[in-house]
Design a protein around this motif. Structure first.
Motif, PDB file in Angstrom:
ATOM      1  N   TRP A  24       7.984  -3.233  13.368  1.00 18.53           N
ATOM      2  CA  TRP A  24       7.427  -2.627  11.897  1.00 18.53           C
ATOM      3  C   TRP A  24       6.194  -3.126  11.754  1.00 18.53           C
ATOM      4  N   ALA A  45      10.423  -7.112   7.534  1.00 18.83           N
ATOM      5  CA  ALA A  45       8.885  -6.617   7.369  1.00 18.83           C
ATOM      6  C   ALA A  45       7.949  -6.949   8.585  1.00 18.83           C
ATOM      7  N   LEU A 101       3.226  -0.570  11.815  1.00 18.32           N
ATOM      8  CA  LEU A 101       2.941   0.395  10.617  1.00 18.32           C
ATOM      9  C   LEU A 101       2.008  -0.219   9.506  1.00 18.32           C
TER      10      LEU A 101
END
Length: 444
Positions: free
Chosen positions: A300, A295, A303
């Motif tokens: 990523w 993550a 985001l």
């Protein structure tokens, strides 16, 4: 003592040594991408604000141009560019043209030190998702934001209009007042992070976000950033009910579009700063890293970062659709009499806690109790209203009132007090009498 569960695993901080090593083409591409992101973000934010406010007011909002009306902002931008460019005759032409540029350039420059993610593979080159960083990056952001004030002040002064001048003066006083509170709110972050580098501040929040640990600082910053960006309910420099349009009353075409662009980029800028300093920056929210190991790697984190930014942008829109504009004296009193004193008291409390945490010579129970009492007293003083000065009773005087005493031609009050009801009939020198409607009713 049980260890607190981390909000995320130890974040891969690139360190200051990772910056300044990129080839020129990587730096150029980063700058171009930041510019494109901000322009597209501005177009989206305008559409987003209009749609959300329309939803709050039970309207539809833009829904014709493009899917869901997403191209409405682009159409408005083209319309502004094609409008007639007018320069007032009384304006200082050079300053009048430079003011929008001075307002919009700092809005872009601030994003140079905001971390958008960890080190990634960027066209075959390992580089942090951040244009640059420095040991005093947060001070750099505050300094660049202060330069944007000059654009608004000079725009109001150079227009040759009283309304624009008043809007510019209001804006300068407002921004300076709330920048003081904003800067004081960030001192506690520096004390806990031990650094003013934005990338190191993000890495220091790998266990708990500073928005939770330093909640008073977070609340003060959020209030200050609304005042800093001249947004409702603090949009006093653009008070259309009083100043027509404020500092940009005389601007049109692309020059007005630049002021508009600067406002919405600043909206995203203060939201990005709040995300970086208080909500863990690009780190994934709590629990996601424990479920998904990737993550906080790759692209990523973009985001998570922009998701947090949009939470603040929604808050801006919500405030605009919910709260009326404050009076100017109330607004300045909030900044100088509430936010700044509370910030100073909180800084003393945080500094005391940090010193005792390092040395450990005092029982923390008594320390926390003393700080809680201090905060309760400080907050209690905020709600104590100022006692209004008792007005001395006015003694009735039989002497006639001189309306021109002191040099001010104030019309005297009628002898019998204020007139209530319809006006008395008017009699002219020729003998002709004008009878009002209320006088006719009384006569009947």
């Amino acid at each position: 003592m049980k260890q607190l569960a981390p909000l995320a695993a130890d974040l891969p901080a690139p360190g200051l040594d990772a910056f300044g090593q990129d080839p020129w083409w990587v730096i150029l591409l980063k700058a171009v991408f930041i510019f494109l992101i901000l322009v597209l973000l501005t177009l989206f934010n305008i559409w987003f604000e209009r749609r959300v406010v329309a939803r709050m007011q039970h309207r539809v909002g833009p829904n014709v141009h493009g899917p869901f009306g997403l191209l409405q902002s682009l159409a408005d931008g083209v319309k502004l560019a094609l409008k007639e460019d007018i320069i007032p005759k009384a304006a200082d032409k050079v300053v009048f043209l430079l003011a929008p540029v001075i307002a919009v350039v700092p809005a872009f420059v601030t994003w140079a030190v905001i971390p958008l993610g960890p080190t990634v593979n960027f066209f075959g080159h390992q580089t942090p998702l951040q244009l640059t960083d420095m040991p005093v990056a947060v001070l750099f952001m505050l300094a660049i934001a202060s330069i944007g004030i000059y654009g608004i002040v000079l725009g109001g002064w150079s227009s040759g209009s009283t309304y624009s001048l008043l809007g510019g003066l209001r804006s300068s006083a407002q921004m300076i007042s709330y920048e003081v509170a904003m800067g004081l709110a960030l001192v506690a972050v520096f004390l806990y992070a031990g650094s003013m580098s934005t990338s190191e501040i993000v890495a220091a929040q790998d266990r708990l976000w500073f928005g939770l640990i330093l909640l008073p600082s977070f609340v003060i910053y959020v209030i200050s950033m609304v005042g800093e960006t001249n947004r409702a309910p603090f949009d006093l420099p653009e008070a259309e009910g009083e100043l027509v349009g404020g500092f940009h009353t005389e601007y049109s075409s692309l020059k007005f579009a630049l002021f508009f662009l600067a406002e919405y980029i600043n909206l995203a800028t203060v939201s990005a700063i709040a995300t970086t300093l208080f909500l863990g920056g690009w780190a994934a929210p709590w629990g996601i890293e424990n479920v998904w190991e990737g993550a906080n790697s790759g692209y990523w984190p973009l985001l998570w970062f922009f998701g947090k930014v949009f939470i603040f942008i929604f808050m801006f829109v919500w405030l605009r659709g919910s709260l009326p504009r404050m009076r100017y004296d109330q607004f300045m009193a909030l900044g100088w009499k509430v936010l700044i004193p509370v910030s100073l008291a909180w800084i003393v409390a945080v500094a005391t806690i940090r010193v005792i945490s390092i040395e450990g010579n005092i029982d923390r129970t008594y320390l926390v109790a003393a700080i809680a009492v201090l905060l309760v007293l400080t907050i209690g003083l905020m709600f104590v209203g100022e006692k209004k000065a008792e007005e001395a009773p006015v003694e009735d005087s039989e002497e006639p009132h001189d309306a021109f005493a002191g040099g001010f031609p104030v019309p005297p009050m009628p002898a019998g007090g204020p007139v209530r009801g319809g006006a008395a009939p008017l009699t002219f020198a020729t003998g002709r009498t004008t009878v009002t409607a209320s006088a006719e009713e009384n006569h009947e």
